[in-house]
Write an enzyme that holds these catalytic residues in place. Structure first.
Site, PDB file in Angstrom:
ATOM      1  N   TYR A  20      37.191  60.565  87.913  1.00 31.22           N
ATOM      2  CA  TYR A  20      37.997  61.509  87.116  1.00 31.22           C
ATOM      3  C   TYR A  20      37.961  61.027  85.670  1.00 31.22           C
ATOM      4  O   TYR A  20      37.446  59.954  85.355  1.00 31.22           O
ATOM      5  CB  TYR A  20      39.437  61.538  87.621  1.00 31.22           C
ATOM      6  CG  TYR A  20      40.075  60.161  87.620  1.00 31.22           C
ATOM      7  CD1 TYR A  20      40.032  59.349  88.756  1.00 31.22           C
ATOM      8  CD2 TYR A  20      40.677  59.642  86.467  1.00 31.22           C
ATOM      9  CE1 TYR A  20      40.560  58.069  88.744  1.00 31.22           C
ATOM     10  CE2 TYR A  20      41.203  58.363  86.459  1.00 31.22           C
ATOM     11  CZ  TYR A  20      41.142  57.579  87.601  1.00 31.22           C
ATOM     12  OH  TYR A  20      41.657  56.310  87.588  1.00 31.22           O
ATOM     13  N   THR A  80      45.564  57.330  84.314  1.00 27.34           N
ATOM     14  CA  THR A  80      45.221  58.181  85.463  1.00 27.34           C
ATOM     15  C   THR A  80      46.315  59.158  85.805  1.00 27.34           C
ATOM     16  O   THR A  80      46.057  60.275  86.250  1.00 27.34           O
ATOM     17  CB  THR A  80      44.903  57.285  86.680  1.00 27.34           C
ATOM     18  OG1 THR A  80      43.778  56.480  86.368  1.00 27.34           O
ATOM     19  CG2 THR A  80      44.630  58.096  87.924  1.00 27.34           C
ATOM     20  N   THR A 121      46.941  52.227  84.666  1.00 22.57           N
ATOM     21  CA  THR A 121      47.300  51.053  85.486  1.00 22.57           C
ATOM     22  C   THR A 121      46.499  49.813  85.103  1.00 22.57           C
ATOM     23  O   THR A 121      46.902  48.704  85.430  1.00 22.57           O
ATOM     24  CB  THR A 121      47.058  51.352  86.974  1.00 22.57           C
ATOM     25  OG1 THR A 121      45.672  51.699  87.159  1.00 22.57           O
ATOM     26  CG2 THR A 121      47.962  52.464  87.468  1.00 22.57           C
ATOM     27  N   ASP A 122      45.380  49.985  84.401  1.00 24.85           N
ATOM     28  CA  ASP A 122      44.539  48.819  84.100  1.00 24.85           C
ATOM     29  C   ASP A 122      45.283  47.750  83.308  1.00 24.85           C
ATOM     30  O   ASP A 122      45.179  46.566  83.621  1.00 24.85           O
ATOM     31  CB  ASP A 122      43.284  49.234  83.318  1.00 24.85           C
ATOM     32  CG  ASP A 122      42.273  49.908  84.221  1.00 24.85           C
ATOM     33  OD1 ASP A 122      41.140  50.143  83.776  1.00 24.85           O
ATOM     34  OD2 ASP A 122      42.630  50.220  85.375  1.00 24.85           O
ATOM     35  N   GLU A 148      45.353  17.536  87.915  1.00 20.23           N
ATOM     36  CA  GLU A 148      43.970  17.039  87.811  1.00 20.23           C
ATOM     37  C   GLU A 148      43.539  16.858  86.356  1.00 20.23           C
ATOM     38  O   GLU A 148      42.545  16.217  86.064  1.00 20.23           O
ATOM     39  CB  GLU A 148      43.009  18.041  88.484  1.00 20.23           C
ATOM     40  CG  GLU A 148      43.062  18.060  90.005  1.00 20.23           C
ATOM     41  CD  GLU A 148      41.986  18.978  90.562  1.00 20.23           C
ATOM     42  OE1 GLU A 148      42.327  20.063  91.043  1.00 20.23           O
ATOM     43  OE2 GLU A 148      40.801  18.613  90.463  1.00 20.23           O
ATOM     44  N   LYS A 198      48.143  44.129  88.818  1.00 20.77           N
ATOM     45  CA  LYS A 198      47.314  45.073  89.573  1.00 20.77           C
ATOM     46  C   LYS A 198      46.414  44.247  90.475  1.00 20.77           C
ATOM     47  O   LYS A 198      45.481  43.602  90.018  1.00 20.77           O
ATOM     48  CB  LYS A 198      46.505  45.952  88.638  1.00 20.77           C
ATOM     49  CG  LYS A 198      45.708  47.059  89.345  1.00 20.77           C
ATOM     50  CD  LYS A 198      45.039  47.972  88.322  1.00 20.77           C
ATOM     51  CE  LYS A 198      44.270  49.113  88.989  1.00 20.77           C
ATOM     52  NZ  LYS A 198      43.644  50.031  87.989  1.00 20.77           N
ATOM     53  N   SER A 207      44.188  52.988  79.414  1.00 22.01           N
ATOM     54  CA  SER A 207      44.919  51.793  78.968  1.00 22.01           C
ATOM     55  C   SER A 207      44.026  50.604  78.638  1.00 22.01           C
ATOM     56  O   SER A 207      44.430  49.713  77.890  1.00 22.01           O
ATOM     57  CB  SER A 207      45.951  51.383  80.023  1.00 22.01           C
ATOM     58  OG  SER A 207      45.325  50.874  81.182  1.00 22.01           O
TER      59      SER A 207
HETATM   60  N1  DGL Z   1      41.230  53.980  82.751  1.00 24.31           N
HETATM   61  C1  DGL Z   1      42.255  53.387  83.587  1.00 24.31           C
HETATM   62  C2  DGL Z   1      43.546  53.234  82.799  1.00 24.31           C
HETATM   63  O1  DGL Z   1      43.853  54.091  81.963  1.00 24.31           O
HETATM   64  C3  DGL Z   1      42.529  54.248  84.775  1.00 24.31           C
HETATM   65  C4  DGL Z   1      43.324  53.531  85.756  1.00 24.31           C
HETATM   66  C5  DGL Z   1      44.675  54.165  85.969  1.00 24.31           C
HETATM   67  O2  DGL Z   1      45.361  54.621  85.033  1.00 24.31           O
HETATM   68  O3  DGL Z   1      45.086  54.140  87.135  1.00 24.31           O
HETATM   69  O4  DGL Z   1      44.248  52.245  83.043  1.00 24.31           O
END
Ligand code: DGL
Length: 354
Positions: A50, A36, A116-117, A311, A189, A83
C-alpha cells in the site's frame, strides 16, 4: 430539615446531575502525521502492499463516527508522511504543536496518529519533553484503511477512549496498539508484518477493551513533569547529532570514523550480546572518545539490558551504557542528554534515571 425531605432533595439533585455529566465529554484533538493508519492499498487484500500517508485526518475521523460518543473529537493535520522519513525537524515541530495544544484549557487529551516504523521514537521523545499530566496517546496501524480487517479504525477508537479517560492522566506518553496500552519508554515494534507488532520486555501497562482501560502497572522511570528536558528549552530544528553503528562479525572501523568526520556528538554502538565491542574496534572508539565523541554501548539483542563494566571496562574507557534502551531510543536519549552537556558521568546518570 426533616431527614426524609433532605433525602428526597439529594436524590433529585443527583438525578439532575446525571444528564449533565453525560454531556460533559472531554475534548480530544487527533494530530495526524501519516503512516499506514492513513494508508491506502490497491485492493482490500493488500494488507502489506500500500502507500502510507494518503488519507487526511478528517477522513480518518469520519471513518470512525463512534469516537464522537467518547469525546468531542477534532482533527489537525500536522504532517502527512511515512514515519521513516521523520527527521529532527518534524519531530521537534510535532512536539511543539502537541505542547501548545495541551496548554489550552479546553483540550483534555491528544491522540497522535503515526506510522509504526518510528512510532516508538516519537512517543519516547514526547514522554521526555512534554510537561503535562494530560493524556498523550500515540497510535498507528499495521494494515491500511482499505484492507480487509483493517486494524486502524479500532486502534483509533481505542486511542480516543484512552485519551478521554481520566485514569490515563499522569502516566506519561502512552502507545495504544492492538488492545494493548504501552509505556512510551519501553515499547518497541517487535514484528514488522502482524497486527500484534508492538511489544515491551517489561510488559504492557494495561489493556483497553470496548473503550475502557484496565491498568496493571505503571512506569517508575522519569517522564513528562518529572523530566529535566522540556521542548520549550530546545531551540532550532535539530538535536545534537547522534548515529548508530550496528554490531556484527568482521566489522570495519570506517563507519565510526565516517560518523565522527560528519560531526556526530555521540555514537550508539548496537553491539552483539551484552553490548560487546570487538577488540579490534576498541582503539578507534577510544580515539573518538578522546576527540569528544561520546560512545554509548547498546545492544542489537532485543531483550535484557547492557551491564556496566561487565565484559567491557566502561569506567576505564569513559563509555556510557544504554541500560535497557534499544539503539534507536538510546540515540534519542543521548541527543537530549547532550543538550545539557557532554560529561559522560552525567549522561550515564540520565540513562539510569529515564
Ligand atoms: N512507512 C511506514 C510508516 O509510516 C508504514 C508502517 C506503518 O505505518 O505501519 O511507519
Amino acid at each position: 430539615m426533616p431527614s426524609q425531605i433532605l433525602k428526597s432533595l439529594t436524590l433529585a439533585v443527583s438525578l439532575l446531575a446525571v444528564p449533565f455529566s453525560l454531556y460533559a465529554k472531554n475534548n480530544v484533538v487527533v494530530v495526524a502525521t501519516g503512516g499506514t493508519i492513513a494508508g491506502a492499498g490497491a485492493s482490500s487484500t493488500n494488507s502489506a502492499t500500500y502507500t502510507a500517508a494518503k488519507v487526511p485526518v478528517n477522513a480518518l475521523l469520519d471513518a470512525v463516527p463512534q469516537i464522537q460518543n467518547l469525546a468531542n473529537v477534532t482533527g489537525v493535520q500536522a504532517l502527512q508522511i511515512a514515519s521513516e522519513s521523520i527527521t529532527d525537524k518534524e519531530l521537534l515541530s510535532l512536539a511543539r504543536q502537541v505542547n501548545d495544544l495541551l496548554k489550552k484549557p479546553d483540550v483534555n487529551g491528544v491522540v497522535i496518529t503515526h506510522g509504526t516504523d518510528t512510532l516508538e521514537e516519537t512517543a519516547f521523545f514526547l514522554n521526555l519533553v512534554i510537561h503535562s499530566d494530560k493524556p498523550i496517546v500515540v497510535v498507528g496501524s499495521m494494515r491500511p484503511s482499505t484492507a480487509l480487517s483493517a486494524d486502524g479504525p479500532l486502534n483509533l477508537y481505542s486511542a480516543v477512549a484512552l485519551a478521554a479517560d481520566e485514569s490515563a492522566r499522569g502516566k506519561g506518553t502512552l502507545v495504544m496498539m492492538n488492545d494493548d496500552i504501552f509505556a512510551a519508554r519501553d515499547v518497541t515494534k517487535g514484528i514488522n508484518i502482524h497486527t500484534n507488532a508492538f511489544v515491551s520486555q517489561w510488559g504492557a501497562l494495561g489493556t483497553l477493551v470496548e473503550g475502557k482501560p484496565y491498568w496493571f502497572r505503571q512506569s517508575v522511570k522519569r517522564h513528562n513533569k518529572s523530566s529535566e528536558f522540556n521542548i520549550e528549552d530546545i531551540k532550532g530544528d535539530a538535536l545534537p547529532s547522534v548515529q548508530i553503528v550496528y554490531g556484527s562479525g568482521n566489522m570495519l572501523p570506517d563507519a565510526y570514523l565516517a560518523y565522527a568526520k560528519a560531526g556526530v556528538k555521540a555514537i550508539v554502538n548496537a553491539g552483539t550480546g551484552n553490548g560487546s565491542v570487538a577488540g579490534y574496534l576498541v582503539p578507534t572508539l577510544n580515539q573518538l572518545q578522546q576527540q569528544g565523541v561520546q560512545i554509548i554501548r547498546s545492544s542489537r539483542v532485543p531483550q535484557g539490558f547492557v551491564l556496566r563494566n561487565a565484559e567491557q571496562p566502561d569506567d576505564k574507557y569513559g563509555w556510557v551504557v544504554a541500560h535497557d534502551f534499544n539503539p534507536q531510543k538510546a540515540k534519542l536519549l543521548a541527543a537530549l542528554a547532550l543538550t545539557k552537556g557532554k560529561d559522560a558521568k552525567e549522561i550515564q546518570r540520565i540513562f539510569w534515571e529515564y
